[in-house]
Design a protein around this motif. Structure first.
Motif, PDB file in Angstrom:
ATOM      1  N   THR B 267       0.813  -1.212   0.000  1.00  0.00           N
ATOM      2  CA  THR B 267       0.000   0.000   0.000  1.00  0.00           C
ATOM      3  C   THR B 267       0.844   1.258   0.000  1.00  0.00           C
ATOM      4  N   ALA B 268       2.145   1.129   0.295  1.00  0.00           N
ATOM      5  CA  ALA B 268       3.008   2.307   0.321  1.00  0.00           C
ATOM      6  C   ALA B 268       3.199   2.832  -1.098  1.00  0.00           C
ATOM      7  N   PRO B 269       3.450   4.157  -1.230  1.00  0.00           N
ATOM      8  CA  PRO B 269       3.669   4.694  -2.594  1.00  0.00           C
ATOM      9  C   PRO B 269       4.845   3.995  -3.261  1.00  0.00           C
ATOM     10  N   ARG B 270       4.690   3.716  -4.559  1.00  0.00           N
ATOM     11  CA  ARG B 270       5.708   2.932  -5.281  1.00  0.00           C
ATOM     12  C   ARG B 270       7.049   3.627  -5.372  1.00  0.00           C
ATOM     13  N   TRP B 271       6.997   4.965  -5.444  1.00  0.00           N
ATOM     14  CA  TRP B 271       8.295   5.658  -5.583  1.00  0.00           C
ATOM     15  C   TRP B 271       9.158   5.479  -4.336  1.00  0.00           C
ATOM     16  N   LEU B 272       8.546   5.009  -3.237  1.00  0.00           N
ATOM     17  CA  LEU B 272       9.321   4.788  -2.014  1.00  0.00           C
ATOM     18  C   LEU B 272      10.069   3.457  -2.036  1.00  0.00           C
ATOM     19  N   SER B 273       9.636   2.522  -2.901  1.00  0.00           N
ATOM     20  CA  SER B 273      10.240   1.184  -2.803  1.00  0.00           C
ATOM     21  C   SER B 273      11.567   1.077  -3.553  1.00  0.00           C
ATOM     22  N   TRP B 274      11.515   0.808  -4.858  1.00  0.00           N
ATOM     23  CA  TRP B 274      12.763   0.571  -5.594  1.00  0.00           C
ATOM     24  C   TRP B 274      13.746   1.737  -5.567  1.00  0.00           C
ATOM     25  N   PRO B 275      13.292   2.951  -5.896  1.00  0.00           N
ATOM     26  CA  PRO B 275      14.269   4.050  -5.940  1.00  0.00           C
ATOM     27  C   PRO B 275      14.963   4.278  -4.600  1.00  0.00           C
ATOM     28  N   VAL B 276      14.181   4.270  -3.501  1.00  0.00           N
ATOM     29  CA  VAL B 276      14.789   4.542  -2.202  1.00  0.00           C
ATOM     30  C   VAL B 276      15.720   3.400  -1.788  1.00  0.00           C
ATOM     31  N   LEU B 277      15.282   2.177  -2.084  1.00  0.00           N
ATOM     32  CA  LEU B 277      16.109   1.014  -1.747  1.00  0.00           C
ATOM     33  C   LEU B 277      17.449   1.099  -2.478  1.00  0.00           C
ATOM     34  N   ALA B 278      17.383   1.408  -3.770  1.00  0.00           N
ATOM     35  CA  ALA B 278      18.613   1.493  -4.569  1.00  0.00           C
ATOM     36  C   ALA B 278      19.501   2.621  -4.053  1.00  0.00           C
ATOM     37  N   GLY B 279      18.868   3.775  -3.753  1.00  0.00           N
ATOM     38  CA  GLY B 279      19.637   4.906  -3.227  1.00  0.00           C
ATOM     39  C   GLY B 279      20.309   4.540  -1.921  1.00  0.00           C
ATOM     40  N   GLY B 280      19.579   3.823  -1.056  1.00  0.00           N
ATOM     41  CA  GLY B 280      20.141   3.411   0.239  1.00  0.00           C
ATOM     42  C   GLY B 280      21.346   2.514   0.057  1.00  0.00           C
ATOM     43  N   ILE B 281      21.199   1.553  -0.857  1.00  0.00           N
ATOM     44  CA  ILE B 281      22.328   0.642  -1.087  1.00  0.00           C
ATOM     45  C   ILE B 281      23.534   1.421  -1.600  1.00  0.00           C
ATOM     46  N   GLY B 282      23.252   2.367  -2.518  1.00  0.00           N
ATOM     47  CA  GLY B 282      24.342   3.177  -3.062  1.00  0.00           C
ATOM     48  C   GLY B 282      25.069   3.941  -1.970  1.00  0.00           C
ATOM     49  N   CYS B 283      24.308   4.613  -1.100  1.00  0.00           N
ATOM     50  CA  CYS B 283      24.914   5.385  -0.020  1.00  0.00           C
ATOM     51  C   CYS B 283      25.740   4.487   0.901  1.00  0.00           C
ATOM     52  N   ALA B 284      25.171   3.320   1.212  1.00  0.00           N
ATOM     53  CA  ALA B 284      25.864   2.412   2.123  1.00  0.00           C
ATOM     54  C   ALA B 284      27.192   1.974   1.517  1.00  0.00           C
ATOM     55  N   VAL B 285      27.181   1.671   0.198  1.00  0.00           N
ATOM     56  CA  VAL B 285      28.417   1.215  -0.447  1.00  0.00           C
ATOM     57  C   VAL B 285      29.469   2.322  -0.417  1.00  0.00           C
ATOM     58  N   ILE B 286      29.034   3.562  -0.735  1.00  0.00           N
ATOM     59  CA  ILE B 286      29.989   4.672  -0.721  1.00  0.00           C
ATOM     60  C   ILE B 286      30.559   4.857   0.690  1.00  0.00           C
ATOM     61  N   GLY B 287      29.668   4.802   1.683  1.00  0.00           N
ATOM     62  CA  GLY B 287      30.105   4.951   3.067  1.00  0.00           C
ATOM     63  C   GLY B 287      31.126   3.887   3.440  1.00  0.00           C
ATOM     64  N   PHE B 288      30.857   2.661   3.038  1.00  0.00           N
ATOM     65  CA  PHE B 288      31.760   1.549   3.339  1.00  0.00           C
ATOM     66  C   PHE B 288      33.125   1.771   2.712  1.00  0.00           C
ATOM     67  N   LEU B 289      33.100   2.175   1.446  1.00  0.00           N
ATOM     68  CA  LEU B 289      34.372   2.370   0.745  1.00  0.00           C
ATOM     69  C   LEU B 289      35.170   3.484   1.403  1.00  0.00           C
ATOM     70  N   ARG B 290      34.470   4.585   1.742  1.00  0.00           N
ATOM     71  CA  ARG B 290      35.163   5.696   2.383  1.00  0.00           C
ATOM     72  C   ARG B 290      35.715   5.283   3.737  1.00  0.00           C
ATOM     73  N   ALA B 291      34.909   4.522   4.507  1.00  0.00           N
ATOM     74  CA  ALA B 291      35.358   4.077   5.826  1.00  0.00           C
ATOM     75  C   ALA B 291      36.571   3.175   5.671  1.00  0.00           C
ATOM     76  N   GLY B 292      36.569   2.348   4.630  1.00  0.00           N
ATOM     77  CA  GLY B 292      37.688   1.450   4.398  1.00  0.00           C
ATOM     78  C   GLY B 292      38.947   2.203   4.027  1.00  0.00           C
ATOM     79  N   GLU B 293      38.766   3.308   3.280  1.00  0.00           N
ATOM     80  CA  GLU B 293      39.931   4.057   2.809  1.00  0.00           C
ATOM     81  C   GLU B 293      40.726   4.666   3.952  1.00  0.00           C
ATOM     82  N   ARG B 294      40.029   5.109   4.976  1.00  0.00           N
ATOM     83  CA  ARG B 294      40.765   5.800   6.027  1.00  0.00           C
ATOM     84  C   ARG B 294      41.450   4.810   6.963  1.00  0.00           C
ATOM     85  N   VAL B 295      41.141   3.504   6.825  1.00  0.00           N
ATOM     86  CA  VAL B 295      41.799   2.517   7.666  1.00  0.00           C
ATOM     87  C   VAL B 295      43.206   2.305   7.134  1.00  0.00           C
TER      88      VAL B 295
END
Lengths: 530, 367
Positions: B267-295
Motif C-alpha cells: 500500500t506504500a507509494p511505489r516511488w518509495l520502494s525501488w528508488p529509495v532502496l537502490a539509493g540506500g544501497i548506493g549510499c551504504a556502499v559509498i560509506g563503506f568504501l570511504r570508511a575502508g579508505e581511512r583505515v
C-alpha cells in the motif's frame, strides 16, 4: 632515551600515591633493571613508559615522560606502539593470533606497513630470535621460553626504540630463562635497543644490567648496579655474599666473585651437612604413569617422602612435575601405579575428595582458583566448616603464616604472598599428612621467599611431609632436604640437596658456584664464619 | 672440456597451502543449493559422499576441522527424527498403499481432530520421511564441510577494511571459548582440593565466580596487549571527512529501512520502494568504501584468489546451476516407484568432487 621528570601517580580515590616524584634517566642502548618488593610500583613504572598508565589503569599522572626527546604524556599506548615495545608478564594471555608467524606480523599490520616490508621483517626477526623452525607452530603448543621469545619478537617487528619487559623469566625454568636473557642481551648489543626489565629473580639479569632502578614505596633510586646494591632491600645471593665478606665494589657475576675468592683468601670451615630426615616414611609412590593421549607426562616414577622432610621436584617446564603432584593427590589423572600415605598406606584416589585432602593437601599453581568468597574471614570460616575443624582454626593458621591480614579484605586484592598464605592456611586446616605445593614461588620477592621457606621448615618440623615443585634454584638451596629432578616424565636424579644441586650445571646455586659444592646458601657461610 | 648434463626430470610438486576460505564457502553453498533442489536419495547420498571425500582429503588438523563428524552425526539424527515423526503422526493407510507393518491407530478425542497417532506403517510415509530428512541432512553436512575446510579466523580476516574492528572482536571471542573451557576444568579440579562435592547451586556459584574473574582478567590483559601493539590506531582522516563518511552510512541505513518497508508493504507509494532502496544501497556502499579508505591497516600474506580457488568456487556454482536443468520427475521422484536417476544430476554433483584432487594440500600446523 627515556627521561622521567618528577612523575607522580595515584589511582582515583586512593589515599596514597603509587609513585611519588620519580626522576629517572635511561641512556640509549642501555639495559636498565627495575627491582623492588612486590607491590612497590614496579609494574606501574613500566606502564608509564608506553602510556598503559594512566590510559588503561585510570588514575592521575603528573610530571613529564620523554622518549627520544618528545613528550609522550597523554598519548595512548596504541599511538606509541612503534616507539615502545611492551611485553606483558604472561605472554600467552597477550597473544592475539594463533601461529608464530601471524603473531609476529600482527603489530606491523596495525601500523599499516607494506606487505614486502612485513615479510622481510618477519624473516629477520625469526632468525634474530632463533624461531625459524617454529614459524608454523600454534602458539599454545610452544614451551614457556619459546612463547616469551615470540612475545619479544612480536614487538620487535615494529622496530621500537625502547623495549619494556615485565618479569620475562618468572615462569621459566633456569635453562629457558638463560636463553631468553641471552636473547635480550644480544638485542642490546646488536641493535642498540634501550631495554627496561623488571625482574624478581635478579641474579641472572644483574650481570647484563648497565643501570639498576630500585623502586621502594613509590620512590625511585637509580645508578650503577654495584653501588645501589650495597643497601638495596632486595639483593641476589652473590651480593649478600659480597656484603658479608665486605667486598668493594660488590661482585655482580659469579666470575667476579670467584676472582675475589682467589685473590683475597676467604677462610671458611665446611658447614655441617644438613641432617638427613630420619622420620617414618609418609608417602610411598610406586610406578606412577600419567598420559594425555599420545603424550606421556609421567613415566613409572617412584618416590618416597619422610615425615619432616622437604622434597623438591625440579625439571624443565612440561617435565611432568605438576602431573605427578596431581596424580599423587588423587584428584588428577593417574593411569598406573600406587600411592600409599601414612601408616595405614591409604591411597588418596581410593577415598572421596574430602578424605583425600586430609592425606595430601595440594596448593595448585594458580592458588587463587581455590578462593571464591568475598572476604578473607568468609574464606576462613568456609575452610573450617569444610574440614570439620573447630572454628577459628584457619584464621589462626593464617595469622601464623602471614600475620595481620585484615578479615574484610577481598582475596583478589591480597598480594601474591598473602594470597599464597591464605590458600596454604585453607589447605592446612584439613591437617593433611603430606603437603604438596605446585610452583609456590612464582611472583614472590626475596623476603617473601625467605618467609615461605621458614614456614615450610616449621611445617616439616611439626610432622608434615612437604613436597613441592619449583624452578627457583636459590629457593631450593634454602629450603630443600632432598631433590628429585624429572625429565620427560622420568626421574633422572634424586638424592640429598647438596649432591643433586652441586652435580648439575644448570641447577647449582650461585654460592655453590663461587665457594664450592659444600655451600648452598649465604646463611650457611654466615654460620660457619662465626 | 665441456661437460653437459641434462637436469633430472622433476615432478612439479604443488606447495601445500590453505585455500582461500571464501572459495570453500562458495563451493559448499553451491553444493548445499544442489542438495536442496532435489529429494532424489541417490543424488543426495552422492552429495554426502562427495562432501565427505573432499573434507577427508583437504581438511587441516585444526579443532574446527575435527568437528566435521559432529555434523555427520547431526545429519543422521535429522534423518531418524524425520522418519520417526512420519511414523508417529503420519501413519494410517489408504487403499493402494503398501503396508509394511500393520499397527492400530490410537484414537484421540475430537478436540484434537486432525492429528493422528500411529496407525499402519506405509512405505510412502517411510520414504517421504527418508527423502526429506536426507535432503536436510545433506544441506547441514555441506555447511559442516565449509566449517571444516575454511579457517574461520582467515575468513574473518578477509572482511572489508571498514569491518576490520568487528572482525577482530569476533576472532578474539572465538579464541576465548577454548580458554574458558580450560579455566572451568582447572577451577573444577581446584574445587575438589577444598573437599567439596561438585554439585548444587552453591557449587555452580563457586565455579562461576573464579572462572568469570579469570576471564575478565585475561581479557583485560589481552586488551592491554593489543593496545600496546597498536590496535585501534586512529587513521589520518580529518574530523570533516569522518563526519561525511558517517553521513553516508546513516543515509544508507535510512534508505535501506524505508525501501525495504515500502517494498514489502504493497500500500506504500511505489516511488518509495525501488528508488529509495537502490539509493540506500548506493549510499551504504559509498560509506563503506570511504570508511575502508581511512583505515591504515595492511594484511600480512593475505589469502589471494588463484587458480585453485576459482576452480573450487566454479565447481560449486556449476553444480548448483546444473541441478536447475534436471527433469523435475528425476529431481523429485515419486514415492511409489524406484527413483529414476538423471545423468545430468549425477554429473553436476560429481563435478564438486574435483577439488578433492585438484587443490593443493592444506598446510599442516603443529598443534
Amino acid at each position: 632515551m627515556i627521561e622521567v621528570i618528577d612523575v607522580s601517580f595515584a589511582y582515583d580515590g586512593a589515599p596514597f600515591r603509587v609513585l611519588t616524584g620519580v626522576d629517572l634517566t635511561i641512556g640509549e642502548g642501555e639495559l636498565a633493571l627495575v627491582v623492588g618488593r612486590t607491590g612497590s610500583g614496579k609494574s606501574t613504572l613500566l606502564g608509564v613508559f608506553n602510556g598503559l598508565v594512566p590510559h588503561f589503569t585510570g588514575g592521575t599522572l603528573r610530571g613529564d615522560v620523554r622518549i627520544d626527546g618528545t613528550s609522550v604524556l597523554g598519548r595512548p599506548p596504541r599511538e606509541l606502539a612503534d616507539l615502545v615495545g611492551y611485553v606483558p608478564q604472561d605472554p600467552l594471555d597477550g597473544f592475539v593470533t594463533d601461529t608464530v608467524e601471524e603473531e609476529l606480523a600482527y603489530g606491523m599490520e596495525q601500523l599499516g606497513l607494506s606487505p614486502s616490508t612485513m615479510r622481510r621483517r618477519v624473516e629477520e626477526t625469526l632468525d634474530l630470535l632463533g624461531l625459524a623452525d617454529l614459524r608454523d607452530r600454534a602458539l599454545r603448543t610452544l614451551s614457556g621460553g619459546q612463547q616469551q621469545r615470540v612475545a619479544i619478537g612480536s614487538v620487535l617487528t615494529m622496530h621500537p626504540r625502547v623495549l619494556v619487559l615485565d618479569e620475562p623469566t618468572s615462569a621459566l625454568d633456569p635453562t629457558a630463562a638463560e636463553d631468553v636473557l641471552a636473547t635480550v642481551a644480544r638485542l642490546v648489543d646488536d641493535l642498540a635497543l634501550t631495554v627496561v626489565v623488571a625482574e624478581h629473580r635478579m641474579e641472572r639479569v644483574i650481570p647484563f644490567a648497565d643501570q639498576l632502578v630500585v623502586v621502594e614505596d613509590g620512590t625511585v633510586r637509580s645508578g650503577p648496579p654495584a653501588e645501589l646494591l650495597r643497601d638495596s632491600p632486595v639483593a641476589p645471593p652473590i651480593v649478600d655474599l659480597g656484603r658479608l665478606a665486605g667486598w668493594d665494589p660488590l661482585p655482580l657475576s659469579v666470575r667476579e666473585a670467584r676472582k675475589r675468592v682467589r685473590t683475597e683468601p676467604f677462610v671458611l670451615t665446611e658447614p655441617e651437612p644438613r641432617p638427613v630426615p630420619r622420620g617414618p616414611v609418609e608417602l610411598i609412590a610406586r610406578g606412577i604413569d600419567v598420559g594425555y593421549g599420545p603424550v606421556v607426562a609421567v613415566d613409572a616414577v617412584d618416590l618416597e617422602v619422610r615425615t619432616g622432610e622437604i622434597c623438591v621436584l625440579m625439571g624443565r617446564n612440561g617435565s611432568g612435575k605438576s602431573s605427578l603432584l596431581w596424580a599423587m593427590q588423587g584428584t588428577g589423572r593417574r593411569d598406573a601405579g600406587t600411592v600409599a600415605i601414612g601408616p595405614d598406606g591409604t591411597d588418596p584416589s581410593d577415598v572421596p575428595a574430602g578424605e583425600a585432602r586430609m592425606l595430601v593437601g595440594l596448593v595448585p599453581q594458580t592458588a587463587g582458583d581455590l578462593l571464591y568468597l568475598e572476604d578473607v574471614a568468609e574464606e576462613c570460616a568456609a575452610a573450617d566448616e569444610q574440614a570439620g575443624a573447630p572454628s577459628g582454626t584457619c584464621r589462626e593458621l593464617l595469622d601464623r603464616l602471614a600475620p595481620g591480614i585484615d578479615g574484610i579484605r577481598h582475596p583478589r586484592d591480597l598480594s601474591e604472598g598473602q594470597r599464597l598464605a591464605l590458600v596454604l592456611a585453607i589447605v592446612l586446616t584439613a591437617r593433611p599428612r603430606v603437603l604438596a605445593l605446585d610452583e609456590p614461588t612464582r611472583g614472590l620477592d626475596y623476603p617473601a621467599k625467605a618467609e615461605l621457606s621458614r614456614v615450610l621448615r616449621e611445617l616439616a618440623e611439626d610432622g608434615h611431609a612437604v613436597l613441592l615443585s619449583t624452578h627457583d634454584v636459590e629457593f631450593v638451596a634454602q629450603v630443600a632436604d632432598t631433590v628429585v629432578v624429572l625429565a620427560d616424565g622420568e626421574v633422572v636424579s634424586a638424592g640429598a640437596v647438596r649432591d643433586v644441586l652441586a652435580e648439575s650445571p644448570a641447577f647449582a646455586p650461585q654460592v655453590a658456584k663461587v665457594l664450592g659444592p659444600q655451600w648452598l646458601t649465604v646463611a650457611q657461610v654466615e654460620r660457619t664464619r662465626w | 672440456m665441456v661437460v653437459a648434463t641434462t637436469s633430472p626430470p622433476q615432478r612439479r610438486q604443488r606447495r601445500a597451502r590453505d585455500l582461500h576460505p571464501g572459495a570453500w564457502w562458495i563451493w559448499a553453498l553451491g553444493l548445499a543449493a544442489t542438495a536442496s533442489a532435489t529429494t532424489n536419495p541417490v543424488v543426495l547420498s552422492l552429495v554426502i559422499a562427495v562432501t565427505c571425500l573432499v573434507v577427508v582429503s583437504r581438511r587441516g588438523d585444526a579443532p574446527w576441522a575435527r568437528a566435521f563428524r559432529f555434523y555427520l552425526w547431526f545429519g543422521a539424527v535429522i534423518v531418524a527424527v524425520r522418519v520417526l515423526y512420519r511414523l508417529v503422526f503420519g501413519g494410517g493407510s489408504v487403499i493402494g498403499d503398501t503396508v509394511l507393518i500393520p499397527l492400530p491407530e490410537i484414537p484421540l478425542p475430537d478436540v484434537v481432530s486432525g492429528i493422528r497417532l500411529l496407525g499402519d506403517v506405509t512405505s510412502t510415509a517411510v520414504l517421504a520421511g527418508l527423502y526429506d530428512g536426507l535432503r536436510l541432512a545433506a544441506v547441514v553436512i555441506c555447511v559442516g564441510a565449509a566449517n571444516a575446510l575454511a579457517n574461520p579466523k582467515r575468513l574473518l580476516a578477509s572482511v572489508p577494511p571498514a569491518l576490520y574492528e568487528v572482525g577482530t572482536a569476533l576472532v578474539v571471542t572465538m579464541s576465548v571459548f577454548p580458554q574458558l573451557a580450560e579455566s572451568v576444568q582447572r577451577v573444577h579440579r581446584a574445587r575438589r582440593l577444598r573437599g567439596e562435592p561438585g554439585t548444587g547451586i552453591g557449587a555452580m556459584r563457586r565455579l562461576v565466580v573464579p572462572v568469570l574473574e579469570d576471564a575478565l582478567e585475561r581479557s583485560m590483559t589481552l586488551a592491554a596487549g593489543m593496545d600496546a601493539r597498536g590496535y585501534g590506531r586512529a587513521g589520518t582522516a580529518s574530523v570533516r571527512a569522518r563526519a561525511v563518511t558517517g553521513g553516508f552510512l546513516l543515509a544508507g541505513l535510512f534508505g535501506l529501512c524505508v525501501g525495504t518497508y515500502a517494498f514489502l508493504d504493497q500500500t506504500a507509494p511505489r516511488w518509495l520502494s525501488w528508488p529509495v532502496l537502490a539509493g540506500g544501497i548506493g549510499c551504504a556502499v559509498i560509506g563503506f568504501l570511504r570508511a575502508g579508505e581511512r583505515v591504515q591497516r595492511t594484511r600480512y600474506r593475505p589469502d589471494r584468489w588463484r587458480g585453485p580457488e576459482l576452480m573450487t568456487a566454479a565447481c560449486g556454482i556449476v553444480a548448483a546451476v546444473g541441478m536447475r536443468f534436471v527433469d523435475p520427475a528425476a529431481a523429485f521422484p515419486s514415492l511409489t516407484r524406484m527413483p529414476e536417476v538423471s545423468i545430468l544430476a549425477l554429473a553436476a554433483v560429481l563435478v564438486t568432487a574435483v577439488p578433492a584432487f585438484a587443490t593443493p594440500e592444506p598446510r599442516r600446523v603443529i598443534r
